[in-house]
Design a protein around this motif. Structure first.
Motif, PDB file in Angstrom:
ATOM      1  N   SER A  23       0.830  -1.192  -0.073  1.00  0.00           N
ATOM      2  CA  SER A  23      -0.090   0.068   0.021  1.00  0.00           C
ATOM      3  C   SER A  23       1.072   1.403   0.088  1.00  0.00           C
ATOM      4  O   SER A  23       1.517   1.410   0.866  1.00  0.00           O
ATOM      5  CB  SER A  23      -0.836   0.253   1.373  1.00  0.00           C
ATOM      6  N   GLN A  83      -4.702   1.072  -5.340  1.00  0.00           N
ATOM      7  CA  GLN A  83      -5.493   1.410  -4.352  1.00  0.00           C
ATOM      8  C   GLN A  83      -5.055   0.477  -3.153  1.00  0.00           C
ATOM      9  O   GLN A  83      -5.537   0.753  -1.881  1.00  0.00           O
ATOM     10  CB  GLN A  83      -7.001   0.661  -4.616  1.00  0.00           C
ATOM     11  N   GLY A  84      -4.052  -0.220  -3.328  1.00  0.00           N
ATOM     12  CA  GLY A  84      -3.544  -1.000  -2.070  1.00  0.00           C
ATOM     13  C   GLY A  84      -3.184  -2.570  -2.379  1.00  0.00           C
ATOM     14  O   GLY A  84      -2.906  -2.951  -3.832  1.00  0.00           O
ATOM     15  N   ALA A 104      -5.404  -1.044   2.350  1.00  0.00           N
ATOM     16  CA  ALA A 104      -4.773   0.079   2.137  1.00  0.00           C
ATOM     17  C   ALA A 104      -4.454   0.762   3.407  1.00  0.00           C
ATOM     18  O   ALA A 104      -5.281   0.547   4.613  1.00  0.00           O
ATOM     19  CB  ALA A 104      -5.372   1.379   1.341  1.00  0.00           C
ATOM     20  N   GLU A 106      -4.047   4.053   5.474  1.00  0.00           N
ATOM     21  CA  GLU A 106      -4.303   5.521   5.363  1.00  0.00           C
ATOM     22  C   GLU A 106      -4.345   6.161   6.663  1.00  0.00           C
ATOM     23  O   GLU A 106      -4.995   6.005   7.807  1.00  0.00           O
ATOM     24  CB  GLU A 106      -5.876   5.883   4.763  1.00  0.00           C
ATOM     25  N   ASP A 107      -3.406   7.289   6.828  1.00  0.00           N
ATOM     26  CA  ASP A 107      -3.255   7.701   8.257  1.00  0.00           C
ATOM     27  C   ASP A 107      -2.883   6.714   9.401  1.00  0.00           C
ATOM     28  O   ASP A 107      -3.379   6.909  10.469  1.00  0.00           O
ATOM     29  CB  ASP A 107      -4.513   8.674   8.399  1.00  0.00           C
ATOM     30  N   LYS A 111      -7.277   0.342   6.035  1.00  0.00           N
ATOM     31  CA  LYS A 111      -8.682   0.449   5.640  1.00  0.00           C
ATOM     32  C   LYS A 111      -9.140  -0.790   4.680  1.00  0.00           C
ATOM     33  O   LYS A 111      -8.305  -1.224   3.656  1.00  0.00           O
ATOM     34  CB  LYS A 111      -8.800   1.746   4.788  1.00  0.00           C
TER      35      LYS A 111
END
Length: 323
Positions: A23, A83-84, A104, A106-107, A111
């Protein structure tokens, strides 16, 4: 090629059938199965897992636990896309699945998002990214399958609403545990295992035939492997005009040696010259594992976890880079 060791994942003794991919710049490894207590030939039970681990960079000293898959499963296909990590199909102790999801980071959080499902369940298949398309081939549709699939499916990442489309049948046998690689326009399919009826039930035939499918064209036969290979880390590394096949099971011990006396899987490396249509033996590498993914990452290709011998797993990892 230069092999650099990666940190071990915190899932000792490791798993087979993990989904491996990326990712962004982060390496991911999730799911899979193992025998955490004792081997099957000692009465051990197979356990299926849903944990997902991440490794931020080659400088990271340990993997982080970042989340879980939608369910414990493994032995599907993992392909890295924009997208991952795309996880495709797979199995658990009860059934095979058509489910597909993207993983993925994210921060700093995992996700998990749904992705168009396959037309039918598949496990023990192989797949790769080909241009803007993801292609998967072979596998089995259920745990008690008596034949492996000769089908292949493709999905266009630029048109997900169209879903998975079935490709023309490959001219070779149906197969599971095959290896594959993708370039900008061609999907390569190497070896694997066919399932055939035998005197004692379903028997495995280790394959050496190879095939290629170029987008918009038909399948074509390639030069055969110098020996049968199944279950090697996939998608295979691609360096310019060469595709590397890392280890894999050649079938020499399969069904002939008690699992407790198995010497381990070969670490031999073969490379395929796409332009010359020739296979060359490139000696030994560092990873001798089956049934795990291989992901382009940090200037090379990462392999982590896998089966080191029948019923035995490893949590080790390696990064293969050109010298």
């Amino acid at each position: 090629m230069r092999w650099n060791r990666l940190p071990e994942t915190p899932n000792a003794p490791g798993v087979g059938g993990a989904y491996v991919g990326t990712s962004g710049d982060t390496l991911l490894c999730g799911g899979g199965a193992n025998y955490p207590g004792k081997a099957a030939y000692e009465g051990g039970a197979k356990a299926w897992h849903d944990a997902v681990y991440s490794l931020a960079s080659t400088r990271s000293k340990k993997w982080a636990v970042v989340g879980k898959l939608p369910r414990p499963c493994g032995y599907g296909v993992g392909v890295s896309i924009r997208q991952g990590l795309l996880m495709i199909g797979g199995a658990d102790s009860h059934r095979h699945y058509a489910d597909c999801y993207t993983l993925a980071i994210e921060d700093g959080e995992l996700k998990v998002r749904p992705f168009p499902f396959l037309p039918r369940p598949l496990a023990y298949a192989t797949g790769a990214l080909v241009g803007s398309k993801v292609i998967v081939a072979g596998g089995t549709e259920r745990p008690d399958a008596t034949a492996a699939s000769s089908s292949a499916f493709a999905i266009d990442l630029a048109n997900l609403n169209a879903g998975w489309k079935e490709l023309p049948l490959c001219a070779g046998s149906g197969r599971m545990l095959a290896q594959s690689a993708g370039t900008k326009d061609t999907f390569y399919l190497f070896g694997g295992v066919a399932l055939n009826p035998g005197a004692k039930g379903v028997e495995r035939e280790f394959l050496s035939d190879c095939h290629a499918f170029t987008l918009g064209k038909e399948w074509r036969r390639l030069a055969a492997l110098p020996r049968p290979v199944a279950g090697a880390p996939s998608p295979c590394p691609v360096f310019d005009d060469r595709i590397l096949l890392l280890g894999g099971d050649d079938g020499r011990q399969s069904g002939k040696v008690d699992a407790s006396k198995h010497a381990g899987y070969p670490k031999s490396v073969l490379y395929y010259d796409k332009a010359a249509d020739v296979w060359t033996d490139a000696g030994e590498g560092s990873a001798g594992v089956l049934s795990t993914g291989c992901a382009k990452w940090s200037g090379g290709y990462a392999v982590t976890n896998g089966e080191s011998r029948p019923f035995e797993r490893t949590a080790e990892g390696w990064l293969l880079r050109p010298e």
